[in-house]
Design a protein around this motif. Structure first.
Motif, PDB file in Angstrom:
ATOM      1  N   TYR A  67       0.829  -1.207   0.000  1.00 58.90           N
ATOM      2  CA  TYR A  67       0.000   0.000   0.000  1.00 58.90           C
ATOM      3  C   TYR A  67       0.864   1.258   0.000  1.00 58.90           C
TER       4      TYR A  67
ATOM      5  N   LEU B  38      -8.082   5.166   1.521  1.00 66.20           N
ATOM      6  CA  LEU B  38      -7.084   5.027   0.467  1.00 66.20           C
ATOM      7  C   LEU B  38      -7.163   6.190  -0.518  1.00 66.20           C
TER       8      LEU B  38
ATOM      9  N   VAL C 176      -5.329   3.981   7.047  1.00 63.89           N
ATOM     10  CA  VAL C 176      -4.887   3.445   5.767  1.00 63.89           C
ATOM     11  C   VAL C 176      -3.912   2.316   6.076  1.00 63.89           C
TER      12      VAL C 176
END
Length: 218
Positions: free
Chosen positions: A21, A89, A169
């Motif tokens: 990520y 996100l 996140v």
């Protein structure tokens, strides 16, 4: 001091997911930031005052506020006004793009202004208009000047993603915090978090120095 050697291994799947990520947010955010920065960087040196001041306002607002405040404002402030919630996100990519865009705009401005003004006159003497001169003569030279500071900004934006853990996140820092909260292996967890960040930043720094040396020789 009690160390749990197994924790160094156990935390790695968590961090591997978070690393994915982190990399995605950084690359996508900075890529969009390059578009934003190029546009506002050129606007900041435009002839028209209104255009210039629009760019300067954006650049100074973003550069003058902490990125953590920007994260919280975008994720909690704006949705509170419009009664709409953003996906964490989406917020992460948006803030990295907006934040890096302001700094890249200054890099673009500095790069373009570092080129001798005689280059523009040379382009005109070849029959090129202002846009063509910028595209074929000024911009290629300016890009060479912009590459080193752009590389630095990429590394800064990558490290800034750690602040996205405040809005859940699932990036590298968030995954580390999650593991630490359930395992209570604080030293082992955050030691490995640092190692994972270094796995990205050190190669990026080496590549940046290599690029600088190549540019100096060419």
């Amino acid at each position: 001091m009690n160390l749990n050697p197994d924790a160094f291994i156990q935390v790695m799947p968590y961090l591997a997911q978070g690393l994915w990520y982190t990399v995605i947010i950084t690359f996508v955010g900075v890529a969009i930031g390059c578009i934003i920065g190029s546009m506002f960087g050129l606007m900041s040196i435009a002839r028209f005052k209104v255009v210039r001041w629009m760019a300067i306002t954006y650049i100074e607002l973003i550069r003058g506020t902490p990125i953590l405040a920007q994260i919280l404002f975008v994720h909690f402030g704006i949705p509170a006004l419009f009664n709409y919630n953003f996906d964490p996100l989406f917020t992460g990519v948006a803030v990295i793009a907006i934040n890096s865009g302001a700094y890249i705009a200054e890099i673009v401005r500095g790069g373009v202004q570092s080129i001798d003004k005689g280059q523009m006159e040379a382009g005109r003497s070849l029959g090129l208009n202002g846009r063509q001169t910028m595209r074929y003569i000024i911009w290629p030279q300016a890009v060479r000047v912009m590459i080193p500071p752009f590389g630095n900004q990429f590394v800064i934006s990558l490290k800034d993603t750690s602040l996205l853990s405040t809005i859940a996140v699932a990036e590298l820092m968030y995954q580390g915090r999650q593991f630490a909260s359930i395992s209570f292996n604080m030293f082992e967890t955050y030691f490995m978090v640092c190692i994972f960040y270094l796995m990205i930043t050190i190669p990026a720094s080496i590549l940046l120095r290599y690029t600088e040396r190549r540019l100096d020789k060419s």
